[in-house]
Design an enzyme around this catalytic site. Structure first.
Site, PDB file in Angstrom:
ATOM      1  N   LYS A 141       0.819  -1.212   0.000  1.00 54.57           N
ATOM      2  CA  LYS A 141       0.000   0.000   0.000  1.00 54.57           C
ATOM      3  C   LYS A 141       0.852   1.262   0.000  1.00 54.57           C
ATOM      4  O   LYS A 141       2.060   1.220   0.218  1.00 54.57           O
ATOM      5  CB  LYS A 141      -0.986  -0.043   1.174  1.00 54.57           C
ATOM      6  CG  LYS A 141      -2.113  -1.059   0.892  1.00 54.57           C
ATOM      7  CD  LYS A 141      -3.175  -1.096   1.970  1.00 54.57           C
ATOM      8  CE  LYS A 141      -4.299  -2.040   1.553  1.00 54.57           C
ATOM      9  NZ  LYS A 141      -5.314  -2.233   2.645  1.00 54.57           N
ATOM     10  N   ARG A 150      -2.893  -9.862   5.434  1.00 52.61           N
ATOM     11  CA  ARG A 150      -3.348 -10.032   4.047  1.00 52.61           C
ATOM     12  C   ARG A 150      -2.245  -9.536   3.127  1.00 52.61           C
ATOM     13  O   ARG A 150      -1.883  -8.368   3.160  1.00 52.61           O
ATOM     14  CB  ARG A 150      -4.627  -9.225   3.851  1.00 52.61           C
ATOM     15  CG  ARG A 150      -5.237  -9.356   2.482  1.00 52.61           C
ATOM     16  CD  ARG A 150      -6.558  -8.609   2.385  1.00 52.61           C
ATOM     17  NE  ARG A 150      -7.131  -8.691   1.052  1.00 52.61           N
ATOM     18  CZ  ARG A 150      -6.736  -7.914   0.025  1.00 52.61           C
ATOM     19  NH1 ARG A 150      -5.778  -7.001   0.217  1.00 52.61           N
ATOM     20  NH2 ARG A 150      -7.300  -8.042  -1.156  1.00 52.61           N
TER      21      ARG A 150
HETATM   22  N1  LIG Z   1      -9.918  -7.235   5.236  1.00 57.16           N
HETATM   23  C1  LIG Z   1      -9.260  -6.474   4.317  1.00 57.16           C
HETATM   24  N2  LIG Z   1      -9.584  -6.590   2.998  1.00 57.16           N
HETATM   25  C2  LIG Z   1      -8.906  -5.807   2.127  1.00 57.16           C
HETATM   26  N3  LIG Z   1      -9.052  -5.701   0.776  1.00 57.16           N
HETATM   27  C3  LIG Z   1      -8.173  -4.757   0.382  1.00 57.16           C
HETATM   28  S1  LIG Z   1      -8.055  -4.247  -1.263  1.00 57.16           S
HETATM   29  C4  LIG Z   1      -6.932  -2.903  -1.186  1.00 57.16           C
HETATM   30  C5  LIG Z   1      -7.550  -1.635  -1.701  1.00 57.16           C
HETATM   31  C6  LIG Z   1      -6.547  -0.551  -1.471  1.00 57.16           C
HETATM   32  C7  LIG Z   1      -5.433  -0.483  -2.295  1.00 57.16           C
HETATM   33  C8  LIG Z   1      -4.487   0.533  -2.072  1.00 57.16           C
HETATM   34  C9  LIG Z   1      -4.663   1.433  -1.031  1.00 57.16           C
HETATM   35  S2  LIG Z   1      -3.470   2.646  -0.734  1.00 57.16           S
HETATM   36  N4  LIG Z   1      -3.932   4.025  -1.349  1.00 57.16           N
HETATM   37  O1  LIG Z   1      -3.317   2.789   0.696  1.00 57.16           O
HETATM   38  O2  LIG Z   1      -2.253   2.202  -1.393  1.00 57.16           O
HETATM   39  C10 LIG Z   1      -5.794   1.376  -0.212  1.00 57.16           C
HETATM   40  C11 LIG Z   1      -6.741   0.371  -0.433  1.00 57.16           C
HETATM   41  N5  LIG Z   1      -7.438  -4.256   1.394  1.00 57.16           N
HETATM   42  C12 LIG Z   1      -7.912  -4.915   2.523  1.00 57.16           C
HETATM   43  C13 LIG Z   1      -7.585  -4.803   3.903  1.00 57.16           C
HETATM   44  O3  LIG Z   1      -6.703  -4.018   4.357  1.00 57.16           O
HETATM   45  N6  LIG Z   1      -8.300  -5.622   4.765  1.00 57.16           N
END
Ligand SMILES: Nc1nc2[nH]c(SCCc3ccc(S(N)(=O)=O)cc3)nc2c(=O)[nH]1
Length: 285
Positions: free
Chosen positions: A223, A258
């Site tokens: 991330k 994860r």
């Molecule tokens: N339980 C759970 N499920 C999840 N599914 C995802 S998908 C990630 C979406 C995303 C990508 C990138 C950034 S960023 N801007 O911080 O790089 C944020 C969110 N994540 C999680 C998480 O954490 N838990």
């Protein structure tokens, strides 16, 4: 006695920190630019993560990254069902479905998934009832606002306190709807409406969330926060930073992380578990 989850007949034991491998379903490169998705590639990737030592595979058909748009339910179903069926046939691992839509939850469990992973914390219409009826383990995650706008200017008075209260409320709502407490996992939602500073506070104080009395899941893999701290602009270059963050999450009480890079994370957690096995009992234990 450590908690374990019965994921549609497949057991996930939380006797030590476990790795949830990420299986994203992406457009296939040969398609005519249309909405064709490569189920075979996603299934092959999932099997590779199983080989690398994943304890559970998380299948997602709709990107929830900042700025992402919603995917229609028919499209999300077309993406995830073949992949879950293919994985369930070819690996004994538990499978979680990363969705907020009740219809997708039901179809995914029917196809062989054994855990619900809802980044929206069962707040969509019908999601609480679906989770209660399906009777599967469920991850409740905190998100500020919606994926489209959550990263615009996230603000909190006390991010740890506010995320903690949100998760307590969602756990209560889930229990009131009929979800068994023993089936609930809490997740602060790194990157879902948080600045780097917010994410660091949540990671530093992650043990606060174990006070909710349910297992804690942390997802920091590749991330933006990791990228900003390490200066790695490419997500693929964020493996080492992600492993470090997930090690800290385990040290701070997370029992599921994860991750994209499963082999590296599995090795790091093996070292962590060996030391934890000989460490003196925690003062706050
Ligand atoms: N339980 C759970 N499920 C999840 N599914 C995802 S998908 C990630 C979406 C995303 C990508 C990138 C950034 S960023 N801007 O911080 O790089 C944020 C969110 N994540 C999680 C998480 O954490 N838990």
């Amino acid at each position: 006695t450590s908690p374990q989850f019965d994921c549609n007949g497949r057991i996930l034991r939380l006797d030590r920190p476990r790795v949830m491998g990420i299986v994203n379903i992406t457009p296939d490169s040969f398609s005519d630019g249309g909405a064709h998705f490569d189920a075979e590639a996603a299934i092959a990737h999932g099997l590779r993560l199983a080989q690398e030592g994943a304890d559970i595979l998380d299948v997602g058909g709709e990107s929830t990254r900042p700025g992402s748009q919603e995917v229609p339910v028919e499209e999300e179903l077309r993406r995830v069902v073949p992949v879950i069926e293919g994985l369930a046939r070819n690996t004994a691992l538990p499978i979680s479905i990363d969705t907020s839509k009740p219809e997708v939850m039901r179809a995914a469990i029917k196809a062989g998934a054994g855990m619900l992973n809802d980044v929206y914390g069962l707040r969509r219409e019908g999601a609480l009832d679906a989770a209660a009826e399906l009777g599967m383990p469920v991850v409740l995650m905190h998100m500020l606002g919606e994926p489209r706008a959550m990263q615009e200017a996230p603000e909190y008075d006390d991010v740890v306190g506010e995320v903690h209260r949100f998760l307590a409320e969602r756990i209560f709502a889930a229990e009131m709807a009929g979800v068994a407490r023993k089936n609930i996992i809490a997740d602060p939602g790194f990157g879902f409406g948080k600045t780097v500073a917010h994410n660091l506070q949540l990671l530093a104080q992650l043990r606060r969330f174990t006070e909710l009395g349910v297992p804690v899941l942390a997802g920091l893999s590749r991330k933006k926060t990791i990228g900003e701290l390490t200066g790695r602009d490419e997500p693929r270059q964020r493996v080492h930073g992600s492993v470090a963050a997930h090690l800290i999450a385990a040290q701070n009480g997370a029992t599921i992380v994860r991750a994209h890079d499963v082999a590296a994370t599995v090795d790091a957690l093996k070292v962590w578990a060996a030391v934890a096995a000989v460490a003196p009992p925690r003062k706050d234990a």
